[in-house]
Design an enzyme around this catalytic site. Structure first.
Site, PDB file in Angstrom:
ATOM      1  N   ASP A  50       0.858  -1.195   0.000  1.00 12.96           N
ATOM      2  CA  ASP A  50       0.000   0.000   0.000  1.00 12.96           C
ATOM      3  C   ASP A  50       0.888   1.238   0.000  1.00 12.96           C
ATOM      4  OD1 ASP A  50      -3.291   0.147   0.997  1.00 12.96           O
ATOM      5  OD2 ASP A  50      -2.139   2.001   0.746  1.00 12.96           O
ATOM      6  N   ASP A  76       4.235   2.094  -4.207  1.00 14.29           N
ATOM      7  CA  ASP A  76       3.232   2.569  -5.163  1.00 14.29           C
ATOM      8  C   ASP A  76       3.244   1.615  -6.360  1.00 14.29           C
ATOM      9  OD1 ASP A  76       1.871   3.918  -7.224  1.00 14.29           O
ATOM     10  OD2 ASP A  76       2.445   5.879  -6.413  1.00 14.29           O
ATOM     11  N   ASN A 103      -5.392  -5.544  -6.630  1.00 13.85           N
ATOM     12  CA  ASN A 103      -6.637  -4.973  -6.097  1.00 13.85           C
ATOM     13  C   ASN A 103      -6.681  -3.451  -6.159  1.00 13.85           C
ATOM     14  OD1 ASN A 103      -9.043  -4.820  -4.105  1.00 13.85           O
ATOM     15  ND2 ASN A 103      -7.410  -3.711  -3.050  1.00 13.85           N
ATOM     16  N   TYR A 167     -12.024   5.415 -16.043  1.00 17.23           N
ATOM     17  CA  TYR A 167     -11.910   4.282 -15.100  1.00 17.23           C
ATOM     18  C   TYR A 167     -12.435   3.008 -15.757  1.00 17.23           C
ATOM     19  CZ  TYR A 167     -13.421   1.625 -10.863  1.00 17.23           C
ATOM     20  OH  TYR A 167     -13.643   0.674  -9.892  1.00 17.23           O
ATOM     21  N   LYS A 171     -10.594  -0.560 -16.533  1.00 16.01           N
ATOM     22  CA  LYS A 171     -11.076  -1.809 -15.942  1.00 16.01           C
ATOM     23  C   LYS A 171     -11.463  -2.815 -17.035  1.00 16.01           C
ATOM     24  CE  LYS A 171     -10.850  -0.956 -11.444  1.00 16.01           C
ATOM     25  NZ  LYS A 171     -10.034  -1.769 -10.531  1.00 16.01           N
ATOM     26  N   VAL A 200     -20.289  -2.257  -4.361  1.00 14.28           N
ATOM     27  CA  VAL A 200     -20.232  -2.864  -3.035  1.00 14.28           C
ATOM     28  C   VAL A 200     -19.893  -1.786  -2.010  1.00 14.28           C
ATOM     29  CG1 VAL A 200     -19.667  -5.209  -3.775  1.00 14.28           C
ATOM     30  CG2 VAL A 200     -17.814  -3.593  -3.367  1.00 14.28           C
ATOM     31  N   THR A 205     -16.395   3.944  -1.113  1.00 13.17           N
ATOM     32  CA  THR A 205     -17.628   4.308  -1.823  1.00 13.17           C
ATOM     33  C   THR A 205     -18.467   5.249  -0.968  1.00 13.17           C
ATOM     34  OG1 THR A 205     -18.638   2.247  -1.073  1.00 13.17           O
ATOM     35  CG2 THR A 205     -17.794   2.287  -3.302  1.00 13.17           C
TER      36      THR A 205
HETATM   37  N1  LIG Z   1     -16.162  -0.367  -3.819  1.00 12.94           N
HETATM   38  C1  LIG Z   1     -16.834  -0.652  -4.914  1.00 12.94           C
HETATM   39  O1  LIG Z   1     -18.081  -0.510  -5.022  1.00 12.94           O
HETATM   40  C2  LIG Z   1     -16.058  -1.166  -6.099  1.00 12.94           C
HETATM   41  C3  LIG Z   1     -16.772  -1.427  -7.263  1.00 12.94           C
HETATM   42  C4  LIG Z   1     -16.080  -1.913  -8.357  1.00 12.94           C
HETATM   43  C5  LIG Z   1     -14.705  -2.128  -8.275  1.00 12.94           C
HETATM   44  N2  LIG Z   1     -14.039  -1.850  -7.123  1.00 12.94           N
HETATM   45  C6  LIG Z   1     -12.599  -2.072  -7.105  1.00 12.94           C
HETATM   46  O2  LIG Z   1     -12.200  -2.692  -5.900  1.00 12.94           O
HETATM   47  C7  LIG Z   1     -10.858  -2.279  -5.575  1.00 12.94           C
HETATM   48  C8  LIG Z   1     -10.746  -1.753  -4.157  1.00 12.94           C
HETATM   49  O3  LIG Z   1     -11.760  -0.834  -3.898  1.00 12.94           O
HETATM   50  P1  LIG Z   1     -11.947  -0.259  -2.416  1.00 12.94           P
HETATM   51  O4  LIG Z   1     -13.179   0.574  -2.450  1.00 12.94           O
HETATM   52  O5  LIG Z   1     -11.840  -1.355  -1.431  1.00 12.94           O
HETATM   53  O6  LIG Z   1     -10.644   0.709  -2.321  1.00 12.94           O
HETATM   54  P2  LIG Z   1      -9.944   1.503  -1.115  1.00 12.94           P
HETATM   55  O7  LIG Z   1      -9.679   2.858  -1.665  1.00 12.94           O
HETATM   56  O8  LIG Z   1     -10.678   1.404   0.182  1.00 12.94           O
HETATM   57  O9  LIG Z   1      -8.578   0.713  -0.905  1.00 12.94           O
HETATM   58  C9  LIG Z   1      -7.583   0.793  -1.816  1.00 12.94           C
HETATM   59  C10 LIG Z   1      -6.226   0.858  -1.104  1.00 12.94           C
HETATM   60  O10 LIG Z   1      -5.304   0.997  -2.176  1.00 12.94           O
HETATM   61  C11 LIG Z   1      -4.310   1.922  -1.798  1.00 12.94           C
HETATM   62  N3  LIG Z   1      -3.743   2.495  -3.025  1.00 12.94           N
HETATM   63  C12 LIG Z   1      -4.342   3.367  -3.874  1.00 12.94           C
HETATM   64  N4  LIG Z   1      -3.516   3.661  -4.889  1.00 12.94           N
HETATM   65  C13 LIG Z   1      -2.371   2.956  -4.684  1.00 12.94           C
HETATM   66  C14 LIG Z   1      -1.152   2.834  -5.389  1.00 12.94           C
HETATM   67  N5  LIG Z   1      -0.928   3.518  -6.524  1.00 12.94           N
HETATM   68  N6  LIG Z   1      -0.200   1.993  -4.912  1.00 12.94           N
HETATM   69  C15 LIG Z   1      -0.395   1.302  -3.747  1.00 12.94           C
HETATM   70  N7  LIG Z   1      -1.544   1.391  -3.034  1.00 12.94           N
HETATM   71  C16 LIG Z   1      -2.520   2.208  -3.500  1.00 12.94           C
HETATM   72  C17 LIG Z   1      -5.007   2.933  -0.914  1.00 12.94           C
HETATM   73  O11 LIG Z   1      -4.087   3.596  -0.039  1.00 12.94           O
HETATM   74  C18 LIG Z   1      -6.020   2.045  -0.161  1.00 12.94           C
HETATM   75  O12 LIG Z   1      -5.488   1.627   1.084  1.00 12.94           O
HETATM   76  C19 LIG Z   1     -10.477  -1.244  -6.628  1.00 12.94           C
HETATM   77  O13 LIG Z   1      -9.754  -1.864  -7.677  1.00 12.94           O
HETATM   78  C20 LIG Z   1     -11.816  -0.765  -7.133  1.00 12.94           C
HETATM   79  O14 LIG Z   1     -11.720  -0.215  -8.439  1.00 12.94           O
HETATM   80  C21 LIG Z   1     -14.675  -1.369  -6.034  1.00 12.94           C
END
Ligand SMILES: NC(=O)c1ccc[n+]([C@@H]2O[C@H](COP(=O)([O-])OP(=O)(O)OC[C@H]3O[C@@H](n4cnc5c(N)ncnc54)[C@H](O)[C@@H]3O)[C@@H](O)[C@H]2O)c1
Length: 284
Positions: A50, A76, A103, A167, A171, A200, A205
């Site tokens: 992270d 990163d 992820n 985005y 994806k 989700v 979100t």
């Molecule tokens: N939440 C939803 O409804 C949803 C829907 C479709 C897809 N997704 C996908 O699920 C995944 C996670 O979503 P989430 O809501 O749990 O995310 P989140 O933002 O809560 O967690 C993501 C983590 O990634 C870290 N991060 C961000 N950019 C980074 C980088 N460049 N390098 C290293 N770490 C990095 C952040 O610090 C954070 O801790 C994503 O790929 C998102 O596109 C989520």
């Protein structure tokens, strides 16, 4: 289901990298954190990558409290050298690499007219190039260990228009890239599959909806009314974690290049039909 069910050793002895293993601030659980906790609970050692390591430390603490093993790598995933160091961390600390969960994802709403070039490039870098960078470092390490499983976390935006042009394009590209990787690296025992989350509830979100001035309760009520599973359950990070766990485990050893959509049925529902049948919760 939450993360508490079962402890069957489904990925016992495996070492997994989970990118974005922390989560945004706020209530609920992110998909990366949920996936990491489930993998650990089912026997894997975890490297949490992270760019905000304090967030990943919270995940590590939860894993260790439950008796699992995890380390945090502050890096990163848009930086090639950081990706190489993340893989080295897995090899140094745990001796091998079997699973990579790509992820990390960041979203930005807007049509292409709303999206400036800088934003476009940033969306492709974080959401798509990161998969290329992490995977090309991980595949040689996995191959040396006899194979592995890569799980790419995409989005419903890859399958349906959601109003996030840059985005969604990234994806969608993730699915095509996964197919290419599955075909090219299958002979080395590397499987590559995609989990497609619908909407989700994660801490991110909630924050994003608030920033856009959207009424979260109304969004949830509408989802409950139009999604086939909307009245039965609310999608959370855990639902994505369970799907990722399946692809990470040997239970899916004959499955590669595939897409598993976890969306409460959103993608199989025609919008017009869903809206025509719309009933707000509480209606008979
Ligand atoms: N939440 C939803 O409804 C949803 C829907 C479709 C897809 N997704 C996908 O699920 C995944 C996670 O979503 P989430 O809501 O749990 O995310 P989140 O933002 O809560 O967690 C993501 C983590 O990634 C870290 N991060 C961000 N950019 C980074 C980088 N460049 N390098 C290293 N770490 C990095 C952040 O610090 C954070 O801790 C994503 O790929 C998102 O596109 C989520």
């Amino acid at each position: 289901m939450t993360g508490a069910e079962g402890n069957s050793g489904r990925v016992a002895g495996k070492v997994a990298i989970v990118t974005g293993g922390g989560q945004a601030d706020g209530p609920g659980i992110g998909t990366g954190k949920a996936t990491a906790i489930l993998l650990a609970r089912h026997g894997a050692d975890i490297v949490l990558v992270d760019r905000e390591p304090a967030r990943a430390e919270l995940t590590r603490a939860e894993i260790e409290e439950a008796g699992g093993r995890a380390v945090v790598f502050a890096g990163d995933v848009t930086d090639s050298a950081d990706c190489a160091r993340a893989v080295h961390t897995a090899l140094d600390r745990f001796g091998r690499l079997d699973v990579l969960i790509n992820n990390v994802g960041v979203s930005q709403p807007g049509s292409i007219l709303d999206t400036d070039e800088q934003t476009w490039d940033r969306m492709q870098q974080i959401n798509l190039k990161s998969v290329y960078l992490m995977s090309r470092r991980a595949i040689p390490a996995m191959t040396a260990g006899g194979g592995g499983s890569i799980v790419n976390v995409s989005s419903i935006g890859a399958l349906r228009a959601i109003g996030f042009a840059a985005y969604s394009a990234a994806k969608g590209g993730m699915i095509s890239l996964s197919q290419e990787m599955a075909a090219a690296h299958g002979p080395q025992g590397i499987r590559v599959n995609v989990v497609v989350p619908g909407s989700v509830q994660t801490p991110r979100t909630k924050g994003a909806s608030e920033k856009l001035g959207q009424d979260l309760q109304r969004i949830r009520d509408t989802a409950a009314a139009v999604l086939p599973l909307g009245r039965v359950t609310v999608g959370t990070g855990w639902d994505i974690g369970w799907a990722a766990l399946f692809f990470a485990s040997d239970e899916s050893q004959w499955i590669t290049g595939q897409v598993l959509t976890a969306d409460g049925g959103a993608s199989v529902t025609l919008p017009a039909v869903a809206l025509a049948g719309l009933r707000l919760p509480g209606d008979s």
